[in-house]
Design a protein around this motif. Sequence first.
Motif, short mmCIF file in Angstrom:
data_model
loop_
_atom_site.label_atom_id
_atom_site.label_comp_id
_atom_site.label_asym_id
_atom_site.label_seq_id
_atom_site.Cartn_x
_atom_site.Cartn_y
_atom_site.Cartn_z
N LEU A 251 0.97 -1.27 0.37
CA LEU A 251 0.07 0.32 0.08
C LEU A 251 0.75 1.01 0.61
CD1 LEU A 251 -2.85 -1.30 2.64
CD2 LEU A 251 -2.73 -0.75 0.24
N GLY A 252 2.11 0.97 -0.43
CA GLY A 252 3.08 2.22 -0.10
C GLY A 252 3.15 3.19 1.54
N LEU A 253 2.61 2.54 2.87
CA LEU A 253 2.17 3.17 4.19
C LEU A 253 3.84 2.85 4.51
CD1 LEU A 253 -1.21 2.66 4.97
CD2 LEU A 253 -0.69 4.22 3.48
N THR A 254 3.97 2.93 5.87
CA THR A 254 4.77 2.85 6.40
C THR A 254 4.45 2.08 7.70
OG1 THR A 254 4.42 5.03 8.65
CG2 THR A 254 6.21 5.65 6.76
N THR A 255 5.73 1.20 8.29
CA THR A 255 4.44 -0.08 8.96
C THR A 255 4.05 0.73 10.70
OG1 THR A 255 6.79 -0.35 10.00
CG2 THR A 255 6.86 -1.49 8.54
N ALA A 256 4.38 2.13 10.49
CA ALA A 256 3.90 2.82 11.93
C ALA A 256 2.36 2.88 11.41
CB ALA A 256 5.15 4.39 12.62
N GLU A 257 2.20 3.53 10.39
CA GLU A 257 0.82 3.56 9.52
C GLU A 257 0.59 2.31 9.79
OE1 GLU A 257 0.76 7.00 6.84
OE2 GLU A 257 1.88 5.46 5.69
N VAL A 258 0.56 1.27 9.24
CA VAL A 258 -0.37 -0.07 10.16
C VAL A 258 -0.26 -0.57 10.84
CG1 VAL A 258 -0.11 -2.49 8.66
CG2 VAL A 258 0.86 -0.29 7.31
N THR A 259 0.35 -0.80 11.57
CA THR A 259 0.75 -1.23 13.15
C THR A 259 -0.52 0.21 13.90
OG1 THR A 259 2.80 -0.91 13.06
CG2 THR A 259 2.06 -1.44 15.14
N ALA A 260 -0.33 1.12 13.99
CA ALA A 260 -1.04 1.84 14.45
C ALA A 260 -2.95 1.34 14.13
CB ALA A 260 -1.63 3.60 13.85
N VAL A 261 -3.73 1.58 12.80
CA VAL A 261 -4.52 1.01 12.44
C VAL A 261 -4.61 -0.43 13.73
CG1 VAL A 261 -6.45 0.25 10.48
CG2 VAL A 261 -4.97 1.97 10.57
N ALA A 262 -4.18 -1.40 13.11
CA ALA A 262 -4.22 -3.08 13.71
C ALA A 262 -3.67 -2.75 15.20
CB ALA A 262 -2.40 -3.97 13.09
N THR A 263 -3.57 -1.60 15.44
CA THR A 263 -4.06 -1.59 16.72
C THR A 263 -4.77 -1.40 17.63
OG1 THR A 263 -2.43 0.18 17.37
CG2 THR A 263 -1.39 -2.21 17.63
N PHE A 264 -6.13 -0.06 16.77
CA PHE A 264 -6.58 0.33 17.22
C PHE A 264 -7.72 -0.59 17.00
CE2 PHE A 264 -10.53 2.73 15.87
CZ PHE A 264 -10.21 3.98 16.95
N TYR A 265 -7.90 -1.17 16.27
CA TYR A 265 -9.12 -2.82 16.20
C TYR A 265 -9.12 -3.70 17.41
CZ TYR A 265 -10.66 0.80 12.52
OH TYR A 265 -11.71 1.93 12.19
N THR A 266 -9.94 -4.52 17.51
CA THR A 266 -9.86 -5.09 18.88
C THR A 266 -10.31 -6.81 16.98
OG1 THR A 266 -11.98 -4.67 19.46
CG2 THR A 266 -10.13 -4.50 20.36
N MET A 267 -10.21 -6.24 16.56
CA MET A 267 -11.08 -7.74 15.47
C MET A 267 -9.27 -8.17 15.19
SD MET A 267 -13.19 -5.43 12.25
CE MET A 267 -11.54 -4.16 12.14
N TYR A 268 -8.42 -7.48 15.42
CA TYR A 268 -7.22 -7.89 14.79
C TYR A 268 -6.38 -8.42 15.94
CZ TYR A 268 -8.06 -5.08 10.45
OH TYR A 268 -9.47 -4.44 9.80
N ARG A 269 -5.78 -9.43 15.98
CA ARG A 269 -5.47 -10.05 17.02
C ARG A 269 -4.12 -10.17 16.46
NH1 ARG A 269 -8.28 -11.06 20.99
NH2 ARG A 269 -6.86 -12.90 21.56
N ARG A 270 -3.32 -10.04 17.93
CA ARG A 270 -2.32 -8.95 18.14
C ARG A 270 -0.89 -10.77 18.28
NH1 ARG A 270 0.09 -6.38 15.96
NH2 ARG A 270 1.11 -5.09 17.72
N GLY A 271 -1.51 -11.40 19.14
CA GLY A 271 -0.70 -13.46 18.95
C GLY A 271 -1.29 -14.09 18.55
N PRO A 272 -0.50 -15.06 18.39
CA PRO A 272 -1.65 -16.64 17.67
C PRO A 272 -2.98 -16.82 19.02
CG PRO A 272 0.92 -17.12 17.96
CD PRO A 272 1.02 -15.64 18.66
N SER A 273 -3.56 -17.19 18.68
CA SER A 273 -5.15 -17.55 18.71
C SER A 273 -5.64 -18.59 18.39
CB SER A 273 -6.21 -16.02 18.82
OG SER A 273 -6.37 -16.47 17.20
N GLY A 274 -6.96 -19.14 18.95
CA GLY A 274 -7.58 -20.84 18.97
C GLY A 274 -8.30 -20.53 17.23
#
Length: 259
Positions: free
Chosen positions: A79-102
Motif C-alpha cells: 500500500l506504500g505506507l509505513t509500518t507505523a501507519e499500519v501498526t496504528a490501525v492494527a492496534t486500534f481495532y480489537t478485531m485484529y489479533r496481535r498474537g497467535p490465537s485459537g
Amino acid sequence: MTTVSSGGGTPQTPLSLGMPQLPAPDFPADVRARLEADAKEVIARYPDSRSALLPLLHLTQAEEGHVSRTGIRFCAEVLGLTTAEVTAVATFYTMYRRGPSGDYQVGVCTNTLCAVMGGDAIFEELKRHLGVGNNETTPDGKVTLEHIECNAACDYAPVVMVNWEFFDNQTPESAKAMVDDLIAGRPVAPTRGAPLCTYKETARILAGFPDEREGAVEASGGAGPASLIGLRIARGEPPQHGKVVHPRGEAAADTEEGE
C-alpha cells in the motif's frame, strides 16, 4: 548501556536501552506471491489504495491467524505506507489479533444488559471450565476466550459469539457444552447466521472474498423475531412470541372502560 544521573551528577541505576528491533521477516516466496495476487484484487475495489488497509489486515490474519509483524510489513509494502501507519490501525481495532490465537474465538458479551442477564456468570464459568483467562487460548489451540463489548444483540441477551456468529440466550451450561463441542470437533451450529468456520476462514471472508461453502450465504438470513417485534407491532401485526404489553394509549382506554 548508559546511566542516569541526578542533578548533582551522582550516577543512578544503569539504564539499558536495549537493541533496536530487527526488521520483520518476509513471507515465504510462494505465500507472498499468493497474497500479492489477492491484495491486488482487494486494492482494485477502492479509488485510493490506502482504503484497502482494513481488508488487507484481515487477509494477512487469514494466513497466520493473527496480524504479525510480517503481516504489517506486507500491508505497508503493497500500500506504500509505513509500518507505523499500519501498526496504528492494527492496534486500534480489537478485531485484529496481535498474537497467535485459537481456531475459535469465543467472545462473551459483558456489556450492561448481557452482564445483568448472566453474561458475567457465563464468562467466569468459561474461564474456570477452560482453565484460561481473558484473551488466553486453551493448550490445544482450539479456543481463545475473551470478554467483548456490545454485540448489538441486546434482545437476545446474554449473547456469546464464536468467530462473530451469534449464540443467543446463553447460560453457563449451554456455553460450556458449546466450547466442549468445539474442542472435541463436534458440529456446532449458531442460533442464527451462517455455519461456523475457523477463525482464519472467517478472516478471509471479512477480507471481502466470497464464502464458497454450499448454503452458507443463504443461511446468513436477516434479523431474528426478537429484533423485529417492534416493527411488527408498529404494522399492527400480532406478536409471534408471547404476550406483549399494550401501548400506553390502549392500556389507558382499557382502564377507563373497566372503571
